[in-house]
Design an enzyme around this catalytic site. Structure first.
Site, PDB file in Angstrom:
ATOM      1  N   ASP A  31      85.835  71.705  -9.958  1.00  0.00           N
ATOM      2  CA  ASP A  31      85.642  70.249 -10.081  1.00  0.00           C
ATOM      3  C   ASP A  31      86.392  69.553  -8.960  1.00  0.00           C
ATOM      4  O   ASP A  31      87.521  69.934  -8.646  1.00  0.00           O
ATOM      5  CB  ASP A  31      86.160  69.778 -11.456  1.00  0.00           C
ATOM      6  CG  ASP A  31      85.537  68.467 -11.893  1.00  0.00           C
ATOM      7  OD1 ASP A  31      85.684  67.474 -11.154  1.00  0.00           O
ATOM      8  OD2 ASP A  31      84.909  68.441 -12.968  1.00  0.00           O
ATOM      9  N   GLY A  36      86.094  63.375 -13.058  1.00  0.00           N
ATOM     10  CA  GLY A  36      86.722  64.233 -14.068  1.00  0.00           C
ATOM     11  C   GLY A  36      88.193  63.876 -14.262  1.00  0.00           C
ATOM     12  O   GLY A  36      88.768  63.114 -13.491  1.00  0.00           O
ATOM     13  N   ALA A  73      78.473  70.110 -12.745  1.00  0.00           N
ATOM     14  CA  ALA A  73      78.971  69.134 -11.771  1.00  0.00           C
ATOM     15  C   ALA A  73      77.785  68.416 -11.150  1.00  0.00           C
ATOM     16  O   ALA A  73      76.814  69.046 -10.738  1.00  0.00           O
ATOM     17  CB  ALA A  73      79.784  69.832 -10.687  1.00  0.00           C
ATOM     18  N   TYR A 140      68.245  60.044  -8.945  1.00  0.00           N
ATOM     19  CA  TYR A 140      68.976  60.983  -9.818  1.00  0.00           C
ATOM     20  C   TYR A 140      67.991  61.906 -10.546  1.00  0.00           C
ATOM     21  O   TYR A 140      68.147  63.137 -10.549  1.00  0.00           O
ATOM     22  CB  TYR A 140      69.836  60.198 -10.810  1.00  0.00           C
ATOM     23  CG  TYR A 140      70.405  61.023 -11.930  1.00  0.00           C
ATOM     24  CD1 TYR A 140      71.402  61.967 -11.691  1.00  0.00           C
ATOM     25  CD2 TYR A 140      69.947  60.876 -13.240  1.00  0.00           C
ATOM     26  CE1 TYR A 140      71.919  62.741 -12.726  1.00  0.00           C
ATOM     27  CE2 TYR A 140      70.464  61.632 -14.273  1.00  0.00           C
ATOM     28  CZ  TYR A 140      71.449  62.565 -14.016  1.00  0.00           C
ATOM     29  OH  TYR A 140      71.960  63.327 -15.033  1.00  0.00           O
ATOM     30  N   LYS A 144      67.636  65.980  -9.843  1.00  0.00           N
ATOM     31  CA  LYS A 144      67.780  66.973 -10.917  1.00  0.00           C
ATOM     32  C   LYS A 144      66.513  67.830 -11.022  1.00  0.00           C
ATOM     33  O   LYS A 144      66.580  69.044 -11.207  1.00  0.00           O
ATOM     34  CB  LYS A 144      68.053  66.256 -12.252  1.00  0.00           C
ATOM     35  CG  LYS A 144      69.478  65.769 -12.393  1.00  0.00           C
ATOM     36  CD  LYS A 144      70.401  66.949 -12.714  1.00  0.00           C
ATOM     37  CE  LYS A 144      71.844  66.528 -12.813  1.00  0.00           C
ATOM     38  NZ  LYS A 144      72.720  67.618 -13.229  1.00  0.00           N
ATOM     39  N   ILE A 184      76.767  53.820 -25.583  1.00  0.00           N
ATOM     40  CA  ILE A 184      77.768  53.950 -26.657  1.00  0.00           C
ATOM     41  C   ILE A 184      79.169  53.803 -26.076  1.00  0.00           C
ATOM     42  O   ILE A 184      80.011  53.083 -26.626  1.00  0.00           O
ATOM     43  CB  ILE A 184      77.570  55.294 -27.409  1.00  0.00           C
ATOM     44  CG1 ILE A 184      76.254  55.224 -28.204  1.00  0.00           C
ATOM     45  CG2 ILE A 184      78.768  55.598 -28.324  1.00  0.00           C
ATOM     46  CD1 ILE A 184      75.871  56.500 -28.924  1.00  0.00           C
TER      47      ILE A 184
HETATM   48  P1  NAD Z   1      80.787  63.530 -15.752  1.00  0.00           P
HETATM   49  O1  NAD Z   1      80.700  62.616 -14.577  1.00  0.00           O
HETATM   50  O2  NAD Z   1      81.762  63.211 -16.821  1.00  0.00           O
HETATM   51  O3  NAD Z   1      81.042  65.023 -15.268  1.00  0.00           O
HETATM   52  C1  NAD Z   1      80.659  65.486 -14.019  1.00  0.00           C
HETATM   53  C2  NAD Z   1      81.822  66.274 -13.466  1.00  0.00           C
HETATM   54  O4  NAD Z   1      81.412  66.808 -12.203  1.00  0.00           O
HETATM   55  C3  NAD Z   1      83.069  65.438 -13.207  1.00  0.00           C
HETATM   56  O5  NAD Z   1      84.211  66.089 -13.702  1.00  0.00           O
HETATM   57  C4  NAD Z   1      83.119  65.301 -11.696  1.00  0.00           C
HETATM   58  O6  NAD Z   1      84.437  65.164 -11.211  1.00  0.00           O
HETATM   59  C5  NAD Z   1      82.453  66.587 -11.259  1.00  0.00           C
HETATM   60  N1  NAD Z   1      81.818  66.482  -9.934  1.00  0.00           N
HETATM   61  C6  NAD Z   1      81.004  65.520  -9.472  1.00  0.00           C
HETATM   62  N2  NAD Z   1      80.647  65.783  -8.211  1.00  0.00           N
HETATM   63  C7  NAD Z   1      81.238  66.955  -7.876  1.00  0.00           C
HETATM   64  C8  NAD Z   1      81.247  67.744  -6.704  1.00  0.00           C
HETATM   65  N3  NAD Z   1      80.575  67.379  -5.601  1.00  0.00           N
HETATM   66  N4  NAD Z   1      81.975  68.888  -6.698  1.00  0.00           N
HETATM   67  C9  NAD Z   1      82.679  69.264  -7.788  1.00  0.00           C
HETATM   68  N5  NAD Z   1      82.705  68.554  -8.923  1.00  0.00           N
HETATM   69  C10 NAD Z   1      81.994  67.404  -8.965  1.00  0.00           C
HETATM   70  O7  NAD Z   1      79.294  63.611 -16.331  1.00  0.00           O
HETATM   71  P2  NAD Z   1      78.766  64.237 -17.704  1.00  0.00           P
HETATM   72  O8  NAD Z   1      78.174  63.129 -18.487  1.00  0.00           O
HETATM   73  O9  NAD Z   1      79.776  65.137 -18.300  1.00  0.00           O
HETATM   74  O10 NAD Z   1      77.543  65.110 -17.144  1.00  0.00           O
HETATM   75  C11 NAD Z   1      77.619  66.516 -16.984  1.00  0.00           C
HETATM   76  C12 NAD Z   1      76.245  67.015 -16.602  1.00  0.00           C
HETATM   77  O11 NAD Z   1      75.294  66.714 -17.626  1.00  0.00           O
HETATM   78  C13 NAD Z   1      75.701  66.386 -15.319  1.00  0.00           C
HETATM   79  O12 NAD Z   1      75.043  67.376 -14.595  1.00  0.00           O
HETATM   80  C14 NAD Z   1      74.711  65.357 -15.830  1.00  0.00           C
HETATM   81  O13 NAD Z   1      73.695  65.119 -14.895  1.00  0.00           O
HETATM   82  C15 NAD Z   1      74.194  66.038 -17.073  1.00  0.00           C
HETATM   83  N6  NAD Z   1      73.650  65.119 -18.082  1.00  0.00           N
HETATM   84  C16 NAD Z   1      74.464  64.232 -18.720  1.00  0.00           C
HETATM   85  C17 NAD Z   1      73.913  63.394 -19.680  1.00  0.00           C
HETATM   86  C18 NAD Z   1      74.744  62.388 -20.439  1.00  0.00           C
HETATM   87  O14 NAD Z   1      74.199  61.668 -21.271  1.00  0.00           O
HETATM   88  N7  NAD Z   1      76.043  62.304 -20.218  1.00  0.00           N
HETATM   89  C19 NAD Z   1      72.546  63.447 -19.979  1.00  0.00           C
HETATM   90  C20 NAD Z   1      71.764  64.373 -19.288  1.00  0.00           C
HETATM   91  C21 NAD Z   1      72.318  65.222 -18.364  1.00  0.00           C
END
Ligand code: NAD
Length: 310
Positions: A31, A36, A73, A140, A144, A184
């Site tokens: 990360d 994060g 990530a 985005y 994906k 939320i």
């Molecule tokens: P988040 O932003 O809390 O977590 C993403 C993490 O990735 C963070 O800790 C960030 O520091 C790290 N990160 C970002 N860019 C990086 C890089 N270049 N190198 C290393 N680390 C990096 O987001 P989340 O909500 O926990 O989402 C996690 C995954 O789930 C993502 O892939 C997101 O697209 C997917 N997702 C989330 C949701 C949702 O509702 N939260 C829905 C669908 C998909």
């Protein structure tokens, strides 16, 4: 068993790391901490402060040779992707390719990818199925979907096994008001600050809200099941913003002020994903209903220190 969790310091990745450690898996978190939090990472996980696009990230996977890589990530902010499509593509597409190359070279047994309902765009359908056409309306969603295609091609070319999980709107403790599925988290932050909640339009727009711990269990199930499949992880239930408000009033006990604003252009009215494939192929089903999930999330949000280890 050894796992790498990219994005393991983020909202979903940190919960996944907790559960993996609980079931006895050695976890390495990759990360760059852009969204994060170090204090969300389980103390028994090995933290590597690296960017997924870097040679260093690849090197760690080559050295550690994990059995499984959970690739979470991402640049997960829809609005940011519109403002900066190149950055979004660099992280979500090039970063994924870097991780895939590392997985291939390190003979990783499986990659499990966090994808999104955002790949479908404005699909006007009661219940979306994996078979429906994906026509993203944000960079985005597009990045994906493109990453998904790279994952499938790595399997075809090199036999790198995968499961692609397309999540609904995830919510739960540790989520911030930014990024995906944030309504939320936005509401809870406003309630905490005593600010009124903004409801866009009539509040009858619905989403498929899924609790983070159910998402974690689907990821765990995908270690053994759902090989070479793209699977929606959701509740298959619609919850309107008005209903969300009703539940929050019930939990908060005292009144919550609301401001009604015009509907936002381009907002999707309804989004609900069919979870029957997940139930069947992952032998999984969501366990946490919305009231229970909201109560846990509210309790976390109102706890001053915000570092839960449940
Ligand atoms: P988040 O932003 O809390 O977590 C993403 C993490 O990735 C963070 O800790 C960030 O520091 C790290 N990160 C970002 N860019 C990086 C890089 N270049 N190198 C290393 N680390 C990096 O987001 P989340 O909500 O926990 O989402 C996690 C995954 O789930 C993502 O892939 C997101 O697209 C997917 N997702 C989330 C949701 C949702 O509702 N939260 C829905 C669908 C998909």
């Amino acid at each position: 068993m050894k796992a790498v969790v990219t994005g393991g310091a983020g909202f979903i990745g940190s919960h996944l790391t907790d559960e993996l450690i609980k079931i006895g898996v050695e976890v390495h978190v990759l990360d760059n901490m852009i969204s994060g939090h170090l204090n969300y990472v389980h103390p028994l996980a090995v933290i590597h402060h690296v960017d997924i696009c870097s040679a260093e990230a690849k090197q760690i996977i080559l050295q550690e040779k994990p059995d499984v890589v959970f690739h979470l990530a991402a640049q997960a902010d829809v609005e940011r992707s519109i403002i900066n499509p190149k950055y979004d593509a660099d992280v979500n597409i090039s970063g994924t390719i870097n991780i895939l190359e590392a997985c291939h070279e390190a003979s990783v047994k499986k990659i499990i990818f966090a994808s999104t309902s955002g790949v479908y765009g404005n699909l006007e359908k009661e219940l979306i199925s994996e078979k429906d056409e994906a026509v993203p309306v944000s960079y985005y969603g597009l990045s994906k979907l493109t990453a998904e295609s790279y994952i499938r091609l790595f399997y075809q070319l090199y036999g790198l096994s995968y499961t692609i999980l397309r999540y609904g709107n995830v919510y739960g403790p540790r989520q911030t008001a930014k990024g995906e599925g944030g309504v939320i988290a936005v509401f809870l932050e406003k309630i905490k600050k005593g600010m009124p909640l903004s409801i866009h339009g009539d509040g009858e727009q619905t989403r498929d809200f899924i609790y983070v711990k159910d998402i974690v269990q689907a990821n765990i199930a995908a270690m053994e099941r759902g090989h070479q499949e793209t699977i929606q992880v959701s509740t298959s239930k619609r919850t309107s913003v008005n209903h969300l408000l009703k539940y929050l009033m019930q939990i908060h006990v005292s009144t919550i002020d609301v401001v009604h604003t015009p509907a936002r252009k381009g907002d999707i009215k309804h989004s609900c994903l069919d979870n029957s494939k997940a139930c069947q192929m992952l032998n999984w089903k969501p366990q946490v209903d919305i009231l229970q999930g909201l109560t846990e999330t509210y309790t976390f949000s109102h706890n001053k220190n915000n570092v839960d280890k449940t």
